[in-house]
Design a protein around this motif. Structure first.
Motif, PDB file in Angstrom:
ATOM      1  N   VAL A  29       1.083  -1.136  -0.064  1.00 14.06           N
ATOM      2  CA  VAL A  29       0.129  -0.129  -0.010  1.00 14.06           C
ATOM      3  C   VAL A  29       1.002   1.128  -0.039  1.00 14.06           C
ATOM      4  N   ASP A  30       0.521   2.202  -1.086  1.00 11.68           N
ATOM      5  CA  ASP A  30       1.578   3.275  -1.308  1.00 11.68           C
ATOM      6  C   ASP A  30       3.112   2.947  -1.236  1.00 11.68           C
ATOM      7  N   GLY A  31       3.318   1.821  -1.683  1.00  6.61           N
ATOM      8  CA  GLY A  31       4.829   1.557  -1.828  1.00  6.61           C
ATOM      9  C   GLY A  31       5.329   0.890  -0.720  1.00  6.61           C
ATOM     10  N   THR A  32       4.570   0.508   0.156  1.00  6.45           N
ATOM     11  CA  THR A  32       5.194  -0.186   1.584  1.00  6.45           C
ATOM     12  C   THR A  32       4.553  -1.691   1.529  1.00  6.45           C
ATOM     13  N   LEU A  33       5.416  -2.471   1.582  1.00  4.13           N
ATOM     14  CA  LEU A  33       5.153  -3.906   1.789  1.00  4.13           C
ATOM     15  C   LEU A  33       4.290  -4.143   3.196  1.00  4.13           C
ATOM     16  N   HIS A  34       3.141  -4.724   2.990  1.00  4.22           N
ATOM     17  CA  HIS A  34       2.375  -4.955   4.253  1.00  4.22           C
ATOM     18  C   HIS A  34       1.928  -6.489   4.346  1.00  4.22           C
ATOM     19  N   LEU A  35       1.942  -7.181   3.260  1.00  2.00           N
ATOM     20  CA  LEU A  35       1.711  -8.896   3.398  1.00  2.00           C
ATOM     21  C   LEU A  35       2.557  -9.501   2.299  1.00  2.00           C
ATOM     22  N   TYR A  36       3.019 -10.428   2.689  1.00  3.45           N
ATOM     23  CA  TYR A  36       3.608 -11.333   1.964  1.00  3.45           C
ATOM     24  C   TYR A  36       3.095 -12.835   2.172  1.00  3.45           C
ATOM     25  N   LEU A  37       2.439 -13.383   1.301  1.00  2.00           N
ATOM     26  CA  LEU A  37       1.968 -14.718   1.309  1.00  2.00           C
ATOM     27  C   LEU A  37       2.735 -15.621   0.516  1.00  2.00           C
ATOM     28  N   ARG A  38       3.163 -16.771   1.076  1.00  3.37           N
ATOM     29  CA  ARG A  38       3.761 -17.896   0.297  1.00  3.37           C
ATOM     30  C   ARG A  38       3.160 -19.340   0.490  1.00  3.37           C
ATOM     31  N   GLY A  39       3.162 -19.939  -0.576  1.00  4.18           N
ATOM     32  CA  GLY A  39       2.510 -21.353  -0.412  1.00  4.18           C
ATOM     33  C   GLY A  39       3.680 -22.364  -0.854  1.00  4.18           C
ATOM     34  N   ASP A  40       3.785 -23.357  -0.514  1.00  7.33           N
ATOM     35  CA  ASP A  40       4.919 -24.526  -1.081  1.00  7.33           C
ATOM     36  C   ASP A  40       4.223 -25.897  -0.715  1.00  7.33           C
ATOM     37  N   ILE A  41       4.334 -26.564  -1.690  1.00  7.90           N
ATOM     38  CA  ILE A  41       4.148 -28.213  -1.701  1.00  7.90           C
ATOM     39  C   ILE A  41       5.514 -28.916  -1.243  1.00  7.90           C
ATOM     40  N   VAL A  42       5.628 -29.649  -0.109  1.00  2.69           N
ATOM     41  CA  VAL A  42       7.010 -30.014   0.373  1.00  2.69           C
ATOM     42  C   VAL A  42       6.674 -31.564   0.287  1.00  2.69           C
ATOM     43  N   GLN A  93       2.683 -32.242   1.657  1.00  4.79           N
ATOM     44  CA  GLN A  93       2.088 -31.337   2.598  1.00  4.79           C
ATOM     45  C   GLN A  93       2.102 -29.916   1.795  1.00  4.79           C
ATOM     46  N   TYR A  94       0.973 -29.233   2.393  1.00  2.00           N
ATOM     47  CA  TYR A  94       0.973 -27.760   1.942  1.00  2.00           C
ATOM     48  C   TYR A  94       1.224 -26.964   2.750  1.00  2.00           C
ATOM     49  N   VAL A  95       2.245 -25.943   2.743  1.00  7.97           N
ATOM     50  CA  VAL A  95       2.582 -24.790   3.716  1.00  7.97           C
ATOM     51  C   VAL A  95       2.178 -23.574   3.319  1.00  7.97           C
ATOM     52  N   LEU A  96       1.424 -23.002   4.137  1.00  3.12           N
ATOM     53  CA  LEU A  96       1.064 -21.479   3.991  1.00  3.12           C
ATOM     54  C   LEU A  96       1.521 -20.672   4.930  1.00  3.12           C
ATOM     55  N   ASP A  97       2.312 -19.520   4.458  1.00  2.00           N
ATOM     56  CA  ASP A  97       3.162 -18.785   5.112  1.00  2.00           C
ATOM     57  C   ASP A  97       2.668 -17.398   4.922  1.00  2.00           C
ATOM     58  N   VAL A  98       2.476 -16.684   6.300  1.00  2.00           N
ATOM     59  CA  VAL A  98       2.023 -15.218   6.112  1.00  2.00           C
ATOM     60  C   VAL A  98       3.029 -14.571   6.532  1.00  2.00           C
ATOM     61  N   ASP A  99       3.441 -13.368   6.050  1.00  2.00           N
ATOM     62  CA  ASP A  99       4.660 -12.421   6.738  1.00  2.00           C
ATOM     63  C   ASP A  99       4.384 -11.078   6.452  1.00  2.00           C
TER      64      ASP A  99
END
Length: 133
Positions: A29-42, A93-99
């Protein structure tokens, strides 16, 4: 995503780092990262919650959350949830990561919002990647 994003003039969603089985999404938002979502099948014999314990500490006060997939950790500025699944006929396994979460300002409210989010999004993300429970 509404509880995690501040008010602003410009919303940008970048999913250019995504690959099959590895969705990525950065929300600014307005050039600043506020949410990073990652998913991985491991692999099924890998414990992503244990492997990322140190990085979860970096997000502040990680604690287990009950009843989310096959395990979840909620921290002050992020969360991780894991669900066992079958992907292309093999156990995975599915891994959901929120950062990078810093909204809402109140930490307990933010942690509650993160818990609700991963509880709701883990099965949706798994389904979207073809990872069946």
């Amino acid at each position: 995503m509404a509880p995690f994003l501040p008010k602003g003039d410009e919303l940008k969603v970048d999913d250019s780092l995504s690959k099959p089985g590895q969705p990525r999404c950065k929300v600014s938002v307005d050039g600043t990262l506020h949410l990073y979502l990652r998913g991985d099948i491991v692999e099924p014999d890998f414990d992503p919650l244990e492997a990322t314990e140190q990085s979860m500490r970096r997000l502040g006060n990680p604690a287990p959350a009950d009843g989310i997939g096959d395990g979840a950790t909620i921290a002050d500025h992020g969360a991780m949830a894991v669900g066992a699944c079958t992907h292309q006929g093999e156990k995975r396994q599915y891994v959901l990561d929120v950062d990078a979460v810093d909204h809402p300002q109140d930490t307990s409210e933010r942690r509650l919002a993160l818990e609700r989010f991963v509880r709701a999004q883990l099965p949706v993300a798994m389904e979207a990647e073809g990872c069946r429970p």
